[in-house]
Design a protein around this motif. Structure first.
Motif, PDB file in Angstrom:
ATOM      1  N   PHE A  74     -10.046  -2.611  -0.199  1.00  0.00           N
ATOM      2  CA  PHE A  74     -11.112  -1.956  -0.967  1.00  0.00           C
ATOM      3  C   PHE A  74     -11.284  -0.529  -0.453  1.00  0.00           C
ATOM      4  O   PHE A  74     -12.324  -0.168   0.079  1.00  0.00           O
ATOM      5  CB  PHE A  74     -12.399  -2.785  -0.888  1.00  0.00           C
TER       6      PHE A  74
ATOM      7  N   ASN B 142      -6.334   9.129   8.383  1.00  0.00           N
ATOM      8  CA  ASN B 142      -6.355   7.859   7.654  1.00  0.00           C
ATOM      9  C   ASN B 142      -7.679   7.618   6.936  1.00  0.00           C
ATOM     10  O   ASN B 142      -7.694   7.226   5.780  1.00  0.00           O
ATOM     11  CB  ASN B 142      -6.082   6.721   8.654  1.00  0.00           C
ATOM     12  N   ILE B 143      -8.784   7.877   7.645  1.00  0.00           N
ATOM     13  CA  ILE B 143     -10.074   7.529   7.024  1.00  0.00           C
ATOM     14  C   ILE B 143     -11.073   8.682   7.020  1.00  0.00           C
ATOM     15  O   ILE B 143     -12.264   8.474   6.735  1.00  0.00           O
ATOM     16  CB  ILE B 143     -10.690   6.238   7.641  1.00  0.00           C
ATOM     17  N   ASN B 144     -10.573   9.879   7.339  1.00  0.00           N
ATOM     18  CA  ASN B 144     -11.373  11.081   7.138  1.00  0.00           C
ATOM     19  C   ASN B 144     -12.636  11.148   8.002  1.00  0.00           C
ATOM     20  O   ASN B 144     -13.652  11.708   7.584  1.00  0.00           O
ATOM     21  CB  ASN B 144     -11.726  11.178   5.638  1.00  0.00           C
TER      22      ASN B 144
ATOM     23  N   THR C 227       1.555   0.945  14.722  1.00  0.00           N
ATOM     24  CA  THR C 227       1.531   1.497  13.367  1.00  0.00           C
ATOM     25  C   THR C 227       2.849   2.131  12.943  1.00  0.00           C
ATOM     26  O   THR C 227       3.268   2.000  11.796  1.00  0.00           O
ATOM     27  CB  THR C 227       0.401   2.552  13.292  1.00  0.00           C
TER      28      THR C 227
ATOM     29  N   HIS D 202       0.305  -6.684  15.628  1.00  0.00           N
ATOM     30  CA  HIS D 202       0.686  -6.187  14.302  1.00  0.00           C
ATOM     31  C   HIS D 202       1.812  -5.164  14.512  1.00  0.00           C
ATOM     32  O   HIS D 202       1.547  -3.990  14.749  1.00  0.00           O
ATOM     33  CB  HIS D 202      -0.569  -5.559  13.680  1.00  0.00           C
TER      34      HIS D 202
ATOM     35  N   CYS E  72       2.190   2.741   6.456  1.00  0.00           N
ATOM     36  CA  CYS E  72       0.855   3.320   6.349  1.00  0.00           C
ATOM     37  C   CYS E  72       1.002   4.680   5.681  1.00  0.00           C
ATOM     38  O   CYS E  72       1.748   5.536   6.170  1.00  0.00           O
ATOM     39  CB  CYS E  72       0.214   3.462   7.736  1.00  0.00           C
TER      40      CYS E  72
ATOM     41  N   TRP F  42      -6.483   7.372  -2.874  1.00  0.00           N
ATOM     42  CA  TRP F  42      -5.660   7.439  -1.664  1.00  0.00           C
ATOM     43  C   TRP F  42      -4.625   6.320  -1.632  1.00  0.00           C
ATOM     44  O   TRP F  42      -3.548   6.491  -1.073  1.00  0.00           O
ATOM     45  CB  TRP F  42      -6.529   7.405  -0.394  1.00  0.00           C
ATOM     46  N   VAL F  43      -4.975   5.172  -2.168  1.00  0.00           N
ATOM     47  CA  VAL F  43      -4.020   4.050  -2.176  1.00  0.00           C
ATOM     48  C   VAL F  43      -3.973   3.445  -3.586  1.00  0.00           C
ATOM     49  O   VAL F  43      -4.517   2.367  -3.843  1.00  0.00           O
ATOM     50  CB  VAL F  43      -4.403   2.974  -1.113  1.00  0.00           C
TER      51      VAL F  43
ATOM     52  N   TYR G  54      -0.705   7.163   5.774  1.00  0.00           N
ATOM     53  CA  TYR G  54      -1.145   8.276   6.630  1.00  0.00           C
ATOM     54  C   TYR G  54      -0.476   8.267   7.999  1.00  0.00           C
ATOM     55  O   TYR G  54      -0.998   8.803   8.960  1.00  0.00           O
ATOM     56  CB  TYR G  54      -2.679   8.292   6.711  1.00  0.00           C
TER      57      TYR G  54
ATOM     58  N   GLN H  70       0.808  -1.234   0.000  1.00  0.00           N
ATOM     59  CA  GLN H  70       0.000   0.000   0.000  1.00  0.00           C
ATOM     60  C   GLN H  70       0.837   1.279   0.000  1.00  0.00           C
ATOM     61  O   GLN H  70       0.397   2.322  -0.446  1.00  0.00           O
ATOM     62  CB  GLN H  70      -0.983   0.005   1.179  1.00  0.00           C
TER      63      GLN H  70
ATOM     64  N   PHE I  25     -10.993  -1.293   9.963  1.00  0.00           N
ATOM     65  CA  PHE I  25      -9.843  -0.702  10.649  1.00  0.00           C
ATOM     66  C   PHE I  25     -10.145   0.709  11.122  1.00  0.00           C
ATOM     67  O   PHE I  25     -10.914   1.434  10.498  1.00  0.00           O
ATOM     68  CB  PHE I  25      -8.601  -0.707   9.738  1.00  0.00           C
TER      69      PHE I  25
ATOM     70  N   SER J  89      -5.301   0.731  15.165  1.00  0.00           N
ATOM     71  CA  SER J  89      -3.978   1.345  14.937  1.00  0.00           C
ATOM     72  C   SER J  89      -3.596   2.263  16.091  1.00  0.00           C
ATOM     73  O   SER J  89      -4.443   2.637  16.906  1.00  0.00           O
ATOM     74  CB  SER J  89      -4.011   2.171  13.646  1.00  0.00           C
TER      75      SER J  89
ATOM     76  N   PRO K  37     -13.036  -0.192   4.457  1.00  0.00           N
ATOM     77  CA  PRO K  37     -13.220   0.928   5.378  1.00  0.00           C
ATOM     78  C   PRO K  37     -14.671   1.357   5.593  1.00  0.00           C
ATOM     79  O   PRO K  37     -14.980   2.045   6.568  1.00  0.00           O
ATOM     80  CB  PRO K  37     -12.474   2.071   4.672  1.00  0.00           C
TER      81      PRO K  37
HETATM   82  P1  HMG Z   1     -13.912   9.903   2.006  1.00  0.00           P
HETATM   83  O1  HMG Z   1     -13.430  10.838   0.960  1.00  0.00           O
HETATM   84  O2  HMG Z   1     -14.203  10.441   3.361  1.00  0.00           O
HETATM   85  O3  HMG Z   1     -15.188   9.113   1.489  1.00  0.00           O
HETATM   86  O4  HMG Z   1     -12.856   8.714   2.107  1.00  0.00           O
HETATM   87  P2  HMG Z   1     -16.652   9.615   1.211  1.00  0.00           P
HETATM   88  O5  HMG Z   1     -17.549   8.589   1.828  1.00  0.00           O
HETATM   89  O6  HMG Z   1     -16.811  11.043   1.589  1.00  0.00           O
HETATM   90  O7  HMG Z   1     -16.756   9.498  -0.389  1.00  0.00           O
HETATM   91  C1  HMG Z   1     -16.011  10.340  -1.264  1.00  0.00           C
HETATM   92  C2  HMG Z   1     -15.824   9.650  -2.605  1.00  0.00           C
HETATM   93  O8  HMG Z   1     -15.015   8.465  -2.410  1.00  0.00           O
HETATM   94  C3  HMG Z   1     -17.133   9.162  -3.239  1.00  0.00           C
HETATM   95  O9  HMG Z   1     -16.939   9.198  -4.652  1.00  0.00           O
HETATM   96  C4  HMG Z   1     -17.197   7.703  -2.831  1.00  0.00           C
HETATM   97  O10 HMG Z   1     -17.937   6.897  -3.710  1.00  0.00           O
HETATM   98  C5  HMG Z   1     -15.726   7.321  -2.876  1.00  0.00           C
HETATM   99  P3  HMG Z   1     -17.562  10.397  -5.543  1.00  0.00           P
HETATM  100  O11 HMG Z   1     -19.028  10.349  -5.241  1.00  0.00           O
HETATM  101  O12 HMG Z   1     -16.902  11.642  -5.042  1.00  0.00           O
HETATM  102  O13 HMG Z   1     -17.146  10.006  -6.915  1.00  0.00           O
HETATM  103  N1  HMG Z   1     -15.420   6.208  -1.946  1.00  0.00           N
HETATM  104  C6  HMG Z   1     -14.771   5.081  -2.294  1.00  0.00           C
HETATM  105  N2  HMG Z   1     -14.240   4.647  -3.453  1.00  0.00           N
HETATM  106  C7  HMG Z   1     -13.664   3.416  -3.451  1.00  0.00           C
HETATM  107  N3  HMG Z   1     -13.593   2.635  -2.355  1.00  0.00           N
HETATM  108  C8  HMG Z   1     -14.092   3.028  -1.175  1.00  0.00           C
HETATM  109  C9  HMG Z   1     -14.710   4.307  -1.127  1.00  0.00           C
HETATM  110  N4  HMG Z   1     -15.299   4.994  -0.122  1.00  0.00           N
HETATM  111  C10 HMG Z   1     -15.729   6.142  -0.644  1.00  0.00           C
HETATM  112  N5  HMG Z   1     -14.007   2.239  -0.109  1.00  0.00           N
HETATM  113  C11 HMG Z   1     -12.015   6.551   2.749  1.00  0.00           C
HETATM  114  C12 HMG Z   1     -12.959   7.708   3.093  1.00  0.00           C
HETATM  115  C13 HMG Z   1     -11.921   5.642   3.942  1.00  0.00           C
HETATM  116  C14 HMG Z   1     -12.572   5.807   1.564  1.00  0.00           C
HETATM  117  C15 HMG Z   1     -10.622   7.151   2.370  1.00  0.00           C
HETATM  118  O14 HMG Z   1     -10.200   7.993   3.387  1.00  0.00           O
HETATM  119  C16 HMG Z   1      -9.587   6.088   2.114  1.00  0.00           C
HETATM  120  O15 HMG Z   1      -9.658   5.327   1.158  1.00  0.00           O
HETATM  121  N6  HMG Z   1      -8.538   6.010   2.980  1.00  0.00           N
HETATM  122  C17 HMG Z   1      -7.469   5.061   2.803  1.00  0.00           C
HETATM  123  C18 HMG Z   1      -7.056   4.581   4.137  1.00  0.00           C
HETATM  124  C19 HMG Z   1      -6.034   3.477   4.028  1.00  0.00           C
HETATM  125  O16 HMG Z   1      -6.114   2.608   3.176  1.00  0.00           O
HETATM  126  N7  HMG Z   1      -5.044   3.496   4.948  1.00  0.00           N
HETATM  127  C20 HMG Z   1      -4.068   2.460   5.029  1.00  0.00           C
HETATM  128  C21 HMG Z   1      -4.624   1.209   5.632  1.00  0.00           C
HETATM  129  S1  HMG Z   1      -4.761   1.243   7.397  1.00  0.00           S
HETATM  130  C22 HMG Z   1      -3.210   0.723   7.948  1.00  0.00           C
HETATM  131  O17 HMG Z   1      -2.317   0.599   7.167  1.00  0.00           O
HETATM  132  C23 HMG Z   1      -3.031   0.359   9.382  1.00  0.00           C
HETATM  133  C24 HMG Z   1      -3.000  -1.152   9.617  1.00  0.00           C
HETATM  134  O18 HMG Z   1      -1.988  -1.773   8.855  1.00  0.00           O
HETATM  135  C25 HMG Z   1      -2.743  -1.433  11.120  1.00  0.00           C
HETATM  136  C26 HMG Z   1      -1.539  -0.688  11.686  1.00  0.00           C
HETATM  137  O19 HMG Z   1      -0.426  -0.796  11.126  1.00  0.00           O
HETATM  138  O20 HMG Z   1      -1.745  -0.008  12.699  1.00  0.00           O
HETATM  139  C27 HMG Z   1      -4.318  -1.794   9.247  1.00  0.00           C
END
Ligand code: HMG
Ligand code: MG
Length: 297
Positions: free
Chosen positions: A48, A110-112, A177, A205, A238, A53-54, A240, A17, A99, A141, A80
């Protein structure tokens, strides 16, 4: 200490990622198939999340549909929100992983969403995921420290963890994290958490940013934890969490556990083969110590 440990391979998700180069879908599929052949019982294959963002995981659906599956392996993906769940349900993924963070600022970055807003979103995801026949894992996290807020109170970790278990998750993975934890801290935090949460439903983790991940695994084993996330090659990070680097490497973890007489069911040579494959695709040396040592043999 347990004589058996389950390793949950998160390389194809956490590992990729944060990578700036896009690994071709075919290569991701081939890599995951090699991981399956190594004897792993659990592989997190993608996310997914929003491809903006990713971008490295924008092909989650194609990957999930393209891999060769073994019925004894659980294939999981990060989800998410409901939009992510819709995508995941178009594939035959076995498990979804929700998450969130224990600290407010990392959660927002991370997830707004605020932590309270996230509870509402995830509650629905868990309910609908279970209704669709999926098992649900949770990630928490910043359990041992937040890149924006510093120390995180264990009481806060406990509060969020309770809410996630109340939603119906089957396991909670506790994330260091940004790789700041040390074994004494792990002992202290786990002492508190294990007394208040179901120990057999907790996983660890660890990111290895400061070289303490294996020591933290040992402290967790001593606290009775038997499930660990790790990434092939020591990939990970990560997007973010500034400064976060790779997860504890699967081959380093295997080397330590097998050397201690602890079974994992994973074949070290086959896992190494998968690491060499992805290392070549990424075109750079990966952080795993065992991988680099074996290349020199
Ligand atoms: P957002 O912008 O707040 O979403 O993002 P929204 O609900 O306001 O929607 C805005 C637009 O995004 C809309 O599209 C939605 O359809 C679309 P538009 O109408 O403008 O065309 N949308 C999506 N599209 C595809 N897939 C989705 C999705 N959701 C909404 N799921 C969101 C919120 C969470 C989606 C965003 O902030 C995001 O993708 N963040 C990425 C976070 C991420 O992947 N972080 C890394 C993983 S976590 C991690 O690494 C930690 C872990 O390893 C444990 C540790 O180490 O601690 C797990
Ligand atoms: Mg992680």
């Amino acid at each position: 200490m347990s004589e058996k440990v389950q390793i949950k391979e998160v390389g194809p998700r956490d590992g990729l990622q944060n990578e700036s180069s896009f690994v071709n879908t075919e290569d991701k599929i081939s890599w995951i198939n090699q991981l399956t052949e190594s004897g792993l019982s659990y592989i997190e294959i993608s996310s997914f999340v929003h491809p903006k963002w990713v971008p490295a995981l924008a092909d989650a659906k194609e990957v999930a549909k393209g891999i060769k599956r073994k019925k004894e392996v659980t294939y999981a993906a990060l989800v998410p929100n409901m939009k992510g769940l819709e995508g995941a349900l178009e594939t035959n993924i076995d498990e979804i992983s929700i998450f969130m963070s224990a600290s407010e600022t990392h959660n927002r970055k991370n997830i707004n969403k605020s932590i309270d807003e996230t509870f509402t979103v995830l509650q629905e995801v868990v309910k609908e995921g279970e209704r669709a026949g999926k098992s649900v894992r949770g990630y928490l996290s910043t359990v041992f420290g937040c890149p924006y807020e510093g120390m995180v109170e264990t009481e806060q970790v406990l509060k969020v963890a309770h809410t996630l278990f109340d939603m119906g998750i089957e396991e909670l993975s506790l994330g260091d994290t940004i790789g700041v934890a040390n074994p004494k801290q792990v002992q202290d935090v786990l002492g508190h958490l294990v007394a208040n949460l179901p120990k057999d439903k907790l996983a660890m983790h660890f990111h290895d940013t400061r070289g303490t991940a294996l020591a933290n695994v040992l402290a967790s084993l001593q606290a009775g934890i038997t499930t660990f996330d790790s990434a092939c090659g020591g990939l990970g990070g990560c997007p973010y969490a500034p400064g976060a680097s790779g997860n504890v490497s699967t081959e380093d973890l295997l080397y330590m556990l097998h050397g201690m007489g602890i079974e994992t069911g994973v074949e070290e040579d086959k896992l190494l083969h998968a690491s060499l494959f992805i290392e070549e695709k990424l075109g750079k040396n990966l952080p795993s110590r065992v991988l680099q040592a074996r290349k020199g043999e």
